[in-house]
Design an enzyme around this catalytic site. Structure first.
Site, PDB file in Angstrom:
ATOM      1  CG  ASP A  30     -30.793 -44.736 -21.951  1.00  0.00           C
ATOM      2  OD1 ASP A  30     -30.532 -45.482 -20.749  1.00  0.00           O
ATOM      3  OD2 ASP A  30     -30.977 -45.267 -23.006  1.00  0.00           O
ATOM      4  CB  ILE A  31     -28.552 -45.258 -26.855  1.00  0.00           C
ATOM      5  CG1 ILE A  31     -28.511 -44.929 -28.307  1.00  0.00           C
ATOM      6  CG2 ILE A  31     -29.126 -46.623 -26.652  1.00  0.00           C
ATOM      7  CD1 ILE A  31     -27.394 -45.586 -28.942  1.00  0.00           C
ATOM      8  CD  GLU A  95     -33.015 -54.349 -21.119  1.00  0.00           C
ATOM      9  OE1 GLU A  95     -32.497 -53.159 -21.730  1.00  0.00           O
ATOM     10  OE2 GLU A  95     -33.913 -54.802 -21.373  1.00  0.00           O
ATOM     11  CB  VAL A  96     -26.095 -52.379 -19.518  1.00  0.00           C
ATOM     12  CG1 VAL A  96     -24.648 -52.099 -19.694  1.00  0.00           C
ATOM     13  CG2 VAL A  96     -26.717 -52.194 -20.856  1.00  0.00           C
ATOM     14  CG  HIS A 100     -26.461 -48.224 -15.648  1.00  0.00           C
ATOM     15  ND1 HIS A 100     -26.128 -49.552 -16.115  1.00  0.00           N
ATOM     16  CD2 HIS A 100     -27.914 -48.134 -15.964  1.00  0.00           C
ATOM     17  CE1 HIS A 100     -27.202 -50.310 -16.593  1.00  0.00           C
ATOM     18  NE2 HIS A 100     -28.104 -49.384 -16.535  1.00  0.00           N
ATOM     19  CG  HIS A 102     -31.649 -45.628 -15.734  1.00  0.00           C
ATOM     20  ND1 HIS A 102     -31.732 -45.653 -17.064  1.00  0.00           N
ATOM     21  CD2 HIS A 102     -31.327 -46.926 -15.296  1.00  0.00           C
ATOM     22  CE1 HIS A 102     -31.796 -47.130 -17.370  1.00  0.00           C
ATOM     23  NE2 HIS A 102     -31.322 -47.747 -16.366  1.00  0.00           N
TER      24      HIS A 102
HETATM   25  P1  5GP Z   1     -30.750 -51.105 -17.263  1.00  0.00           P
HETATM   26  O1  5GP Z   1     -32.117 -51.937 -17.871  1.00  0.00           O
HETATM   27  O2  5GP Z   1     -29.576 -52.056 -17.423  1.00  0.00           O
HETATM   28  O3  5GP Z   1     -30.920 -50.500 -16.161  1.00  0.00           O
HETATM   29  O4  5GP Z   1     -30.598 -50.018 -18.681  1.00  0.00           O
HETATM   30  C1  5GP Z   1     -29.492 -50.220 -19.314  1.00  0.00           C
HETATM   31  C2  5GP Z   1     -29.852 -48.869 -20.407  1.00  0.00           C
HETATM   32  O5  5GP Z   1     -28.787 -48.684 -21.235  1.00  0.00           O
HETATM   33  C3  5GP Z   1     -30.951 -48.792 -21.057  1.00  0.00           C
HETATM   34  O6  5GP Z   1     -31.789 -47.630 -20.805  1.00  0.00           O
HETATM   35  C4  5GP Z   1     -30.595 -48.587 -22.606  1.00  0.00           C
HETATM   36  O7  5GP Z   1     -31.380 -47.796 -23.504  1.00  0.00           O
HETATM   37  C5  5GP Z   1     -29.145 -47.914 -22.229  1.00  0.00           C
HETATM   38  N1  5GP Z   1     -28.175 -48.410 -23.258  1.00  0.00           N
HETATM   39  C6  5GP Z   1     -27.979 -49.422 -23.757  1.00  0.00           C
HETATM   40  N2  5GP Z   1     -27.136 -49.531 -24.683  1.00  0.00           N
HETATM   41  C7  5GP Z   1     -26.554 -48.478 -24.821  1.00  0.00           C
HETATM   42  C8  5GP Z   1     -25.580 -47.567 -25.558  1.00  0.00           C
HETATM   43  O8  5GP Z   1     -24.796 -48.092 -26.388  1.00  0.00           O
HETATM   44  N3  5GP Z   1     -25.319 -46.257 -25.299  1.00  0.00           N
HETATM   45  C9  5GP Z   1     -25.987 -45.519 -24.543  1.00  0.00           C
HETATM   46  N4  5GP Z   1     -25.769 -44.178 -24.476  1.00  0.00           N
HETATM   47  N5  5GP Z   1     -26.993 -46.114 -23.646  1.00  0.00           N
HETATM   48  C10 5GP Z   1     -27.253 -47.592 -23.919  1.00  0.00           C
END
Ligand code: 5GP
Ligand code: ZN
Length: 152
Positions: A30-31, A95-96, A100, A102
């Site tokens: 994760d970035i 958010e994405v 996925h 974590h």
């Molecule tokens: P969500 O809130 O959708 O569960 O988490 C999305 C995750 O994707 C976040 O923890 C965020 O840091 C990670 N993320 C967003 N953009 C990128 C990216 O370009 N590369 C990587 N490796 N992780 C990302």
């Protein structure tokens, strides 16, 4: 989904620090990690939500999460415990919109709490830090005799 950030990573258009890949899923750092070693397991084919996910992928993602948790524990990452976290839908904090899971290493004193908010992720690191951690996790996975490790 041409502009999906995770599809672009899987196509190799955006760099990521990979730890694992097979025909169904990819796993990379994760970035914006909650703690160093924070991983994401992402299906290789776009699925926005759990409802869109091929049913055979659910158990596979969990199986890969188990392997990665073992890999984290055997690596240089500070890892005394692991949180698995999945947000399905905006109201759940997704958010994405490429589903996925974590895989988050935890250690006592990391001050993240039991029900931490992903928004509280405060650890700032660099790509080279993530590459270094990913290499250690890949080595640990090899020692756990896990096949299909993606090479750099
Ligand atoms: P969500 O809130 O959708 O569960 O988490 C999305 C995750 O994707 C976040 O923890 C965020 O840091 C990670 N993320 C967003 N953009 C990128 C990216 O370009 N590369 C990587 N490796 N992780 C990302
Ligand atoms: Zn996608």
């Amino acid at each position: 989904m041409t502009d999906c950030i995770f599809c672009r990573i899987i196509r190799g258009e955006i760099p990521a620090s990979y730890v694992y890949q097979d025909e169904l899923v990819s796993a990379f750092m994760d970035i914006q990690p909650v703690n160093p070693g924070h991983l994401l397991i992402v299906p290789n084919t776009h699925a926005s939500s759990l409802a869109d996910l091929d049913s055979k992928l659910g158990p596979h993602i969990f199986q890969v999460a188990m392997r990665l948790a073992a890999g984290l524990r055997g690596s240089t990452v500070q890892c005394e415990g692991v949180n698995l976290y999945l947000a399905d839908g905006k109201a759940a904090g997704q958010e994405v919109f490429h589903i996925h899971l974590h895989v988050i290493p935890r250690f006592s004193g990391d001050n993240k709490g039991a029900f931490f908010a992903l928004r509280s992720r405060g650890h700032s690191d660099q790509k080279q830090d993530r590459d270094q951690i990913a290499a250690s996790i890949r080595t640990s996975l090899l020692h756990n005799t896990i096949p299909e490790i993606r090479k750099e």
